[in-house]
Design a protein around this motif. Sequence first.
Motif, PDB file in Angstrom:
ATOM      1  N   VAL A  66     -26.612  52.029 131.958  1.00  0.00           N
ATOM      2  CA  VAL A  66     -27.394  53.073 132.616  1.00  0.00           C
ATOM      3  C   VAL A  66     -26.555  54.338 132.799  1.00  0.00           C
ATOM      4  N   ILE A  67     -25.268  54.151 133.156  1.00  0.00           N
ATOM      5  CA  ILE A  67     -24.374  55.306 133.298  1.00  0.00           C
ATOM      6  C   ILE A  67     -24.218  56.017 131.965  1.00  0.00           C
ATOM      7  N   GLY A  68     -24.083  55.244 130.883  1.00  0.00           N
ATOM      8  CA  GLY A  68     -23.979  55.863 129.565  1.00  0.00           C
ATOM      9  C   GLY A  68     -25.225  56.628 129.181  1.00  0.00           C
ATOM     10  N   MET A  69     -26.396  56.112 129.571  1.00  0.00           N
ATOM     11  CA  MET A  69     -27.649  56.795 129.246  1.00  0.00           C
ATOM     12  C   MET A  69     -27.859  58.033 130.101  1.00  0.00           C
ATOM     13  N   SER A  70     -27.137  58.150 131.207  1.00  0.00           N
ATOM     14  CA  SER A  70     -27.377  59.250 132.147  1.00  0.00           C
ATOM     15  C   SER A  70     -27.007  60.612 131.580  1.00  0.00           C
ATOM     16  N   SER A  71     -26.211  60.637 130.517  1.00  0.00           N
ATOM     17  CA  SER A  71     -25.803  61.935 129.962  1.00  0.00           C
ATOM     18  C   SER A  71     -26.976  62.716 129.399  1.00  0.00           C
ATOM     19  N   ILE A  72     -28.101  62.039 129.142  1.00  0.00           N
ATOM     20  CA  ILE A  72     -29.266  62.748 128.608  1.00  0.00           C
ATOM     21  C   ILE A  72     -29.841  63.719 129.631  1.00  0.00           C
ATOM     22  N   ALA A  73     -29.526  63.505 130.914  1.00  0.00           N
ATOM     23  CA  ALA A  73     -30.019  64.391 131.964  1.00  0.00           C
ATOM     24  C   ALA A  73     -29.025  65.488 132.305  1.00  0.00           C
ATOM     25  N   ALA A  74     -27.879  65.515 131.628  1.00  0.00           N
ATOM     26  CA  ALA A  74     -26.840  66.492 131.935  1.00  0.00           C
ATOM     27  C   ALA A  74     -26.948  67.694 131.004  1.00  0.00           C
ATOM     28  N   SER A  75     -26.320  68.772 131.415  1.00  0.00           N
ATOM     29  CA  SER A  75     -26.299  69.994 130.619  1.00  0.00           C
ATOM     30  C   SER A  75     -24.975  70.084 129.862  1.00  0.00           C
ATOM     31  N   PRO A  76     -24.998  70.133 128.533  1.00  0.00           N
ATOM     32  CA  PRO A  76     -23.736  70.275 127.798  1.00  0.00           C
ATOM     33  C   PRO A  76     -23.016  71.581 128.119  1.00  0.00           C
ATOM     34  N   LEU A  77     -23.780  72.621 128.431  1.00  0.00           N
ATOM     35  CA  LEU A  77     -23.141  73.884 128.790  1.00  0.00           C
ATOM     36  C   LEU A  77     -22.390  73.773 130.110  1.00  0.00           C
TER      37      LEU A  77
END
Length: 518
Positions: A358-369
């Motif tokens: 779940v932690i690994g999947m959480s990056s989809i909600a983050a902003s790369p910028l």
Amino acid sequence: MAQRVFAINRLRSLWPGLLAAALVAALSLGTLGAVALRAESFSALSRFDWLAVRFTVVQAALSAALSVLFAIPAARALARRSFPGRGLLITLLGAPFILPTIVAILGLTAVFGKTGFVSVLLSWAGLEPISIYGFHGVVLAHVFFNLPLATRLLLQGWGAIPAERFRLASALHFAPGDIFRHIELPMLKEIVPGAFTVIFLICTTSFAVALTFGGGPKATTVELAIYEAFRYDFNLGKASLLALIQVLICVVAALTSLRFRVPQMGQGGLDRVVQRFDARTIRGLAFDLFWIGTVSLFLLTPLLAILLRGTAGISDLPASVWSAALRSLATALGSAGLAILLSLALALSALRWRGLEVIGMSSIAASPLVMGTGLYIVLFAVTDPAEWALLITALVNAVMSLPFILRALSPALAAVERDYGRLSDSLGLTGWARLRLVTLPRLKAPIGFSAGLAAALSMGDLGVITLFARPEAATLPLQIYRLMGSYRMDQAMGAALLLLGLSLSLFYIFDLWGRRRA
């Protein structure tokens, strides 16, 4: 015996997954904290910032709705028809998902821009040429990228309907409308909400599309507003507040998508070949051909435009383009390798603790910028961040590709453990020996696919590198964007064709390696 298996299973180490999860959390949340701590003030957002929030939600919702709406008849037509080249067509329809964004933008401009094919046809008809910039341009580009994804998801849903249901419907003399209402519509009710939320999530964090086709108060996304707050105003307080709002939007969408699932192929039947008796009418054939032709024309014409116009410009590329291509290749390969290592560590450790995945999947909600900005702030205290631009780009791209890779690796790893776990435990195979002899040989196909996907996505990324790359250290997508800005469109098309070839080649080579070594 049961106690023995349990004892050996407990020896699986969690520390690789914990380290990978810590890195993902540090990049997703830690960088946001670094930006917030560096901010001097958290003044209220302006009216234009809230307009960006509204624009982001509206365009993402409309893009997702149109993508799913057009995908329904297209997927239904592909599911009902069998013709030579059908498999190749389905593969080509999936190309826009791994297509570099800047390449797709150039293709769409060549077709729908003021001097594009569509505008030329309109001028011949005595009509005004259309403008691809603004709200409708952003929506058009997002539909182009996500229509193939929606089509593949829905096509998988149609493939999951057992053939026996259609045979029974034929025996009961169901009309085409009855078949749709009683067999296909329940499947759509299950899949469409999940497909909509996934595409909504992707459109929410879009950057390159808004950077090229958007801009201005009425066509700015939150991601673009974050970029402008950092790059032009260096207002870290505003950037962090906008990032928090975007995370909240993505979290709500992600939590909503968890309520829905995509069914597996062939469940509940006897794996017979599906025969669609309702598709044998002239009306049904015309309907299916119309949608297959329309969607294929919409998705493949921009690619054809890149091939036609890029061939003329590729022979006149400056040396800076070729050096940028080498930097992009190195970045993509490094990002793919890092993404595979992180995803394997998370997927293996998730067999014992599901929360790591779940932690690994959480990056989809983050902003790369925001990730890039946070890393910039941290590195600025000790070194020149521009010297680490390529490394930071590779790292951020690797983390951003984790949700897609985990979707491919986790089910395959679970199947390996289900089929060979007890046997491996009884033989005392643990640690590196088990990974080398049992797990990795049976994961080569999904690993090859995942590495190709990560490399292709990183190859075409136009995000973090725009923050602090020096002019002489640009990647190929950034170099193409600069050529577009200087109106050197022939060279930009040639460079786009080069980028397209490199991206598709990386994906094909890695995927082919995985399938042949599986």
